[in-house]
Motif scaffolding. Structure first.
Motif, PDB file in Angstrom:
ATOM      1  N   ALA A   1      49.458  41.322  52.498  1.00 37.55           N
ATOM      2  CA  ALA A   1      49.825  39.803  52.857  1.00 37.55           C
ATOM      3  C   ALA A   1      48.783  38.877  52.156  1.00 37.55           C
ATOM      4  O   ALA A   1      48.399  37.623  52.656  1.00 37.55           O
ATOM      5  CB  ALA A   1      49.895  39.564  54.320  1.00 37.55           C
ATOM      6  N   SER A   2      47.980  39.073  51.264  1.00 28.80           N
ATOM      7  CA  SER A   2      47.102  38.348  50.405  1.00 28.80           C
ATOM      8  C   SER A   2      47.362  37.349  49.791  1.00 28.80           C
ATOM      9  O   SER A   2      48.435  37.119  49.140  1.00 28.80           O
ATOM     10  CB  SER A   2      46.136  39.510  49.367  1.00 28.80           C
ATOM     11  N   SER A   3      46.837  36.202  50.068  1.00 25.38           N
ATOM     12  CA  SER A   3      47.134  34.911  49.410  1.00 25.38           C
ATOM     13  C   SER A   3      46.310  34.635  48.060  1.00 25.38           C
ATOM     14  O   SER A   3      46.585  33.731  47.501  1.00 25.38           O
ATOM     15  CB  SER A   3      46.595  33.693  50.317  1.00 25.38           C
ATOM     16  N   VAL A   4      45.803  35.740  47.538  1.00 31.47           N
ATOM     17  CA  VAL A   4      45.053  35.836  46.374  1.00 31.47           C
ATOM     18  C   VAL A   4      45.684  36.628  45.327  1.00 31.47           C
ATOM     19  O   VAL A   4      46.137  37.865  45.677  1.00 31.47           O
ATOM     20  CB  VAL A   4      43.629  35.845  46.203  1.00 31.47           C
ATOM     21  N   ASP A   5      45.834  36.234  43.957  1.00 37.44           N
ATOM     22  CA  ASP A   5      46.553  37.119  42.957  1.00 37.44           C
ATOM     23  C   ASP A   5      45.584  38.412  42.547  1.00 37.44           C
ATOM     24  O   ASP A   5      46.206  39.382  42.228  1.00 37.44           O
ATOM     25  CB  ASP A   5      47.021  36.547  41.886  1.00 37.44           C
ATOM     26  N   TRP A   6      44.461  38.204  42.866  1.00 39.22           N
ATOM     27  CA  TRP A   6      43.460  39.425  42.298  1.00 39.22           C
ATOM     28  C   TRP A   6      43.449  40.522  43.341  1.00 39.22           C
ATOM     29  O   TRP A   6      42.989  41.579  42.858  1.00 39.22           O
ATOM     30  CB  TRP A   6      42.041  39.071  42.152  1.00 39.22           C
TER      31      TRP A   6
ATOM     32  N   LEU B   1      39.604  38.670  39.304  1.00 37.41           N
ATOM     33  CA  LEU B   1      38.644  37.979  40.095  1.00 37.41           C
ATOM     34  C   LEU B   1      37.784  37.058  39.436  1.00 37.41           C
ATOM     35  O   LEU B   1      37.005  36.198  39.802  1.00 37.41           O
ATOM     36  CB  LEU B   1      38.019  39.045  40.958  1.00 37.41           C
ATOM     37  N   ASN B   2      37.447  37.210  38.224  1.00 34.49           N
ATOM     38  CA  ASN B   2      36.572  36.684  37.383  1.00 34.49           C
ATOM     39  C   ASN B   2      37.259  35.713  36.510  1.00 34.49           C
ATOM     40  O   ASN B   2      36.693  35.301  35.404  1.00 34.49           O
ATOM     41  CB  ASN B   2      35.901  37.781  36.371  1.00 34.49           C
ATOM     42  N   SER B   3      38.547  35.243  36.717  1.00 31.74           N
ATOM     43  CA  SER B   3      39.362  34.081  36.150  1.00 31.74           C
ATOM     44  C   SER B   3      39.860  34.434  34.895  1.00 31.74           C
ATOM     45  O   SER B   3      39.721  33.707  34.021  1.00 31.74           O
ATOM     46  CB  SER B   3      38.398  32.892  36.262  1.00 31.74           C
ATOM     47  N   GLN B   4      39.784  35.713  34.462  1.00 34.03           N
ATOM     48  CA  GLN B   4      40.435  36.098  33.302  1.00 34.03           C
ATOM     49  C   GLN B   4      41.914  36.758  33.583  1.00 34.03           C
ATOM     50  O   GLN B   4      42.365  36.561  34.741  1.00 34.03           O
ATOM     51  CB  GLN B   4      39.716  37.314  32.598  1.00 34.03           C
ATOM     52  N   THR B   5      42.625  36.732  32.474  1.00 33.58           N
ATOM     53  CA  THR B   5      44.073  37.244  32.606  1.00 33.58           C
ATOM     54  C   THR B   5      44.137  38.761  33.023  1.00 33.58           C
ATOM     55  O   THR B   5      43.128  39.593  32.760  1.00 33.58           O
ATOM     56  CB  THR B   5      44.724  37.100  31.142  1.00 33.58           C
ATOM     57  N   ALA B   6      45.030  39.113  33.480  1.00 30.92           N
ATOM     58  CA  ALA B   6      45.268  40.300  34.047  1.00 30.92           C
ATOM     59  C   ALA B   6      45.461  41.561  32.884  1.00 30.92           C
ATOM     60  O   ALA B   6      46.080  41.037  31.787  1.00 30.92           O
ATOM     61  CB  ALA B   6      46.557  40.709  35.126  1.00 30.92           C
ATOM     62  N   PRO B   7      44.966  42.623  32.903  1.00 28.31           N
ATOM     63  CA  PRO B   7      45.321  43.743  31.844  1.00 28.31           C
ATOM     64  C   PRO B   7      46.649  43.971  31.614  1.00 28.31           C
ATOM     65  O   PRO B   7      47.444  43.903  32.685  1.00 28.31           O
ATOM     66  CB  PRO B   7      44.489  44.739  32.383  1.00 28.31           C
ATOM     67  N   ALA B   8      47.122  44.368  30.304  1.00 23.52           N
ATOM     68  CA  ALA B   8      48.279  44.777  30.351  1.00 23.52           C
ATOM     69  C   ALA B   8      48.692  46.122  30.757  1.00 23.52           C
ATOM     70  O   ALA B   8      47.536  46.967  30.929  1.00 23.52           O
ATOM     71  CB  ALA B   8      48.840  44.897  28.616  1.00 23.52           C
TER      72      ALA B   8
ATOM     73  N   ASN C   1      30.242  34.494  27.987  1.00 26.66           N
ATOM     74  CA  ASN C   1      31.661  34.790  28.796  1.00 26.66           C
ATOM     75  C   ASN C   1      31.513  35.572  30.121  1.00 26.66           C
ATOM     76  O   ASN C   1      32.086  36.375  30.557  1.00 26.66           O
ATOM     77  CB  ASN C   1      32.498  35.338  27.875  1.00 26.66           C
ATOM     78  N   GLN C   2      30.215  35.504  30.554  1.00 34.19           N
ATOM     79  CA  GLN C   2      29.881  36.190  31.754  1.00 34.19           C
ATOM     80  C   GLN C   2      30.549  35.534  33.083  1.00 34.19           C
ATOM     81  O   GLN C   2      30.798  34.333  33.051  1.00 34.19           O
ATOM     82  CB  GLN C   2      28.330  35.858  32.182  1.00 34.19           C
ATOM     83  N   GLY C   3      31.225  36.517  33.647  1.00 31.05           N
ATOM     84  CA  GLY C   3      32.065  35.827  34.718  1.00 31.05           C
ATOM     85  C   GLY C   3      31.209  35.670  35.921  1.00 31.05           C
ATOM     86  O   GLY C   3      30.005  35.983  36.328  1.00 31.05           O
ATOM     87  N   THR C   4      31.902  35.146  37.151  1.00 35.22           N
ATOM     88  CA  THR C   4      31.438  34.623  38.155  1.00 35.22           C
ATOM     89  C   THR C   4      30.628  35.900  39.014  1.00 35.22           C
ATOM     90  O   THR C   4      29.735  35.745  39.516  1.00 35.22           O
ATOM     91  CB  THR C   4      32.356  34.035  39.058  1.00 35.22           C
ATOM     92  N   TYR C   5      31.550  37.017  38.843  1.00 35.71           N
ATOM     93  CA  TYR C   5      31.045  38.315  39.834  1.00 35.71           C
ATOM     94  C   TYR C   5      30.375  39.182  38.819  1.00 35.71           C
ATOM     95  O   TYR C   5      29.963  40.204  39.413  1.00 35.71           O
ATOM     96  CB  TYR C   5      32.302  38.829  40.290  1.00 35.71           C
TER      97      TYR C   5
END
Length: 157
Positions: free
Chosen positions: A46-51, A71-78, A125-129
């Motif tokens: 029931a998570s409200s986040v897509d990651w 989680l790091n605001s990048q696109t999901a892998p194929a 391009n270092q991500g937040t995490y």
């Protein structure tokens, strides 16, 4: 009778896993990873986040599965036939979440790292995490901020 012990690594080395993601690698201490398991069916949450992709039942324990890229605001892998889950030991010893899993894009590689083997890299391009970006033997890898990542996951499950 004397015995000779052969050491495969020196005291200043850390056994790590180089974990493949979509377009980068994560570098984690080997003790952080509980197990690498084949990709399997995800149970919904029931998570409200897509990651948070869902959860898996690992050894009788419900484990949330995250997508580090999202989680790091990048696109999901194929979709990838080599995808797996890395079950990560929680660093905070939280009873609510002793483990979480990360979607990875292949088989991790064991590397022995010493302080002399790695150099910090400035990454635009270092991500937040991503706590740090390093280079070792000409290969770049991200060292994730596991404390922050775990706190974020705990905050939404």
């Amino acid at each position: 009778m004397s015995q000779s012990l052969t050491k495969t690594n020196t005291p200043d080395q850390v056994d790590c896993l180089l974990i493949p993601l979509k377009d980068r690698n994560l570098l984690l201490p080997n003790v952080t990873v509980a197990e690498i398991i084949p990709f399997s069916h995800l149970l919904t949450t029931a998570s409200s986040v897509d990651w948070i992709l869902g959860r898996i039942d690992w050894r009788g324990t419900p484990v949330p599965v995250i997508c580090y890229e999202m989680l790091n605001s990048q696109t999901a892998p194929a979709p990838n036939p080599n995808a797996r889950f890395a079950v990560i030991n929680g660093v905070g010893a939280h009873a609510d979440m002793p483990f979480y899993a990360m979607l990875i894009q292949g088989i991790p590689r064991l590397v022995h790292i010493s302080a002399d083997d790695i150099q910090e890299v400035e990454a635009m391009n270092q991500g937040t995490y991503d706590q740090q970006v390093v280079s070792m033997n000409g290969e770049n890898a991200m060292i994730p901020d596991l404390d922050r990542l775990e706190q974020t996951v705990l905050g939404v499950i």
